[in-house]
Write an enzyme that holds these catalytic residues in place. Sequence first.
Site, short mmCIF file in Angstrom:
data_model
loop_
_atom_site.label_atom_id
_atom_site.label_comp_id
_atom_site.label_asym_id
_atom_site.label_seq_id
_atom_site.Cartn_x
_atom_site.Cartn_y
_atom_site.Cartn_z
N GLU A 30 -5.08 -4.00 -1.74
CA GLU A 30 -6.51 -3.74 -1.64
C GLU A 30 -6.82 -2.45 -0.88
O GLU A 30 -7.94 -1.95 -0.92
CB GLU A 30 -7.22 -4.92 -0.97
CG GLU A 30 -6.83 -5.21 0.46
CD GLU A 30 -5.58 -6.08 0.60
OE1 GLU A 30 -5.38 -6.64 1.68
OE2 GLU A 30 -4.80 -6.18 -0.38
N PHE A 57 0.81 -1.22 0.00
CA PHE A 57 0.00 0.00 0.00
C PHE A 57 0.84 1.27 0.00
O PHE A 57 0.37 2.33 -0.42
CB PHE A 57 -0.91 0.03 1.24
CG PHE A 57 -0.19 0.34 2.53
CD1 PHE A 57 0.10 1.64 2.91
CD2 PHE A 57 0.22 -0.69 3.37
CE1 PHE A 57 0.77 1.91 4.10
CE2 PHE A 57 0.88 -0.42 4.55
CZ PHE A 57 1.16 0.90 4.92
N CYS A 103 10.02 1.13 3.41
CA CYS A 103 10.96 0.10 3.83
C CYS A 103 12.38 0.65 4.02
O CYS A 103 13.22 -0.04 4.59
CB CYS A 103 10.98 -1.05 2.83
SG CYS A 103 11.49 -0.59 1.16
N LYS A 109 -1.13 -7.02 -9.11
CA LYS A 109 -2.13 -7.03 -8.04
C LYS A 109 -1.78 -5.93 -7.05
O LYS A 109 -0.91 -6.06 -6.21
CB LYS A 109 -2.17 -8.38 -7.30
CG LYS A 109 -3.41 -8.49 -6.41
CD LYS A 109 -3.17 -9.22 -5.10
CE LYS A 109 -2.59 -8.38 -4.01
NZ LYS A 109 -3.51 -7.36 -3.43
N SER A 167 5.80 -6.90 4.40
CA SER A 167 6.40 -7.24 5.69
C SER A 167 7.19 -8.55 5.59
O SER A 167 6.98 -9.36 4.68
CB SER A 167 5.31 -7.40 6.75
OG SER A 167 4.51 -8.54 6.47
N GLU A 207 9.75 -3.98 13.21
CA GLU A 207 9.48 -2.88 12.29
C GLU A 207 8.17 -2.20 12.70
O GLU A 207 7.11 -2.82 12.68
CB GLU A 207 9.37 -3.40 10.85
CG GLU A 207 9.13 -2.29 9.84
CD GLU A 207 9.03 -2.82 8.42
OE1 GLU A 207 9.55 -2.15 7.51
OE2 GLU A 207 8.42 -3.89 8.21
#
Length: 490
Positions: free
Chosen positions: A177, A150, A282, A174, A227, A383
């Site tokens: 969402e 995202f 990240c 993809k 992640s 994280e």
Amino acid sequence: MTVVHKNYINGEWVESRSVSFLDVVNPSDGTVLSKVPAGSAEDVAHAAEEARQAYKSWREVPATQRIQYLFKMKEILEKNADEISVICTRESGKTFAESKAEIVRAVENIEVACGIPKLLQSEFSEDITRGIDEFVIRQPVGTGACIAPFNFPVMIAFWFMPYAIACGNTYIVKPSEKVPGTMTRIFELFKELNLPPGVLNLVHGGKETVDAILNHPSISAISFVGSTNVAKYIYQTGVANGKRVQAQGGAKNPVVVMPDADPGTTVKIIADSAFGCAGQRCLAASLAILVGEAGKTFTEKIVAAARAKKTGDGLKEGVEMGPVITKESMVRINGLIKSGLDDGATMLLDGRGLKVPGHENGNFIGPVILGNVSPESEIYNIEVFGPVLCIINTETLDDAIELINRSRYGNSACIFTRNGAAARKFRHEVLAGNIGINIGIAAPMAYFPFSGWKESFFGDLHGQSNHAVEFYTQTKVVIERWHDEWTRKF
């Protein structure tokens, strides 16, 4: 009427076969922007089959012709950058400037992928024995898929997709969402490309869609960013199914500040690195290791720079930091902050509970800085993926490097110093894939691969540049004779 996102398969917009749909929420104010399919294996099967069929003819298109579509792709993104950036900001919460920066990075990857005719060249040896030649050719692997996160709705898909289709593969994107509208709009604009149907496809959804991608036999290569726990799952499942997988995981990126570092630039860069994109990237600096006297001279300056940052709606002028992506993320981040305090950390700057006028239902957390963080605490080792910077002090550079190398992550590490020997020691000894010297975000340009070590990456080849070309092609060794007689010894 609420928009319901469709899939783009074989050159057409088609409704998902998903039985349920998810709300896409603006993180700045909590309003519902649209709805997205929760996921359907049937959607993936449809896209994979059309991509498989399209691959048969697309792979035969010369590379010099395939890249013509990329030239047009670059033009479309640049021409529509403002419109795409507004959608990206509304969905992800980042600032308008951060969204536009994503598009710049996406375009850079398209530009590098336009060099495919050269990048696909390989080795040739004449007369390995008399009258026999041997050479290597690169051929596409088939159909690839990107499972995108995202936090960068535009950029990350372009670490992979331009290279894949330029190499002769077909592709499925993809998007997350949580941010489906950005890539949906990009695909709408890509109608101008006039790509052959089935070469480039878009499928929405959550875990069901991901699992279908991992298990579908017609999908040969999978690229993922997210992640560490999910990256492990993606890698293990994909590899078990015989697929090529590159899975970028999480991080706990340290920035080391030496006593001789330039105060002005160092402090500004660290604040931008830690709190840009609300810490949801990240490569964000999440741990500042202050060496020796730097602990006395830099702590208050870093706090002051963070306190000055304006948090709010990313579409408002002057805003430097937007909200985190969801209410659940906000609760999780606040819980980790509390855990850090319970483990003995000191609150140096508390951004919790921030209310932005006119956006009271937004997912806002202001910059948070914790001091005296223990290397044994949860918040030091996990994280956070939010606007939280932990500060720790060490006596020497050796101590700092030892701390860094003990981490299970190895995405990025940076040092701020005027001492060349210290910088060289750091870059040589630190176990991380991306190293910054007086740089807060060690993000490689598109013509370098995006690296990552330890549990920050699973696979062998990274995204971008020649790594992407190698990932999306397979080598074929050819040994040929154009000689009427058997080879004779001389």
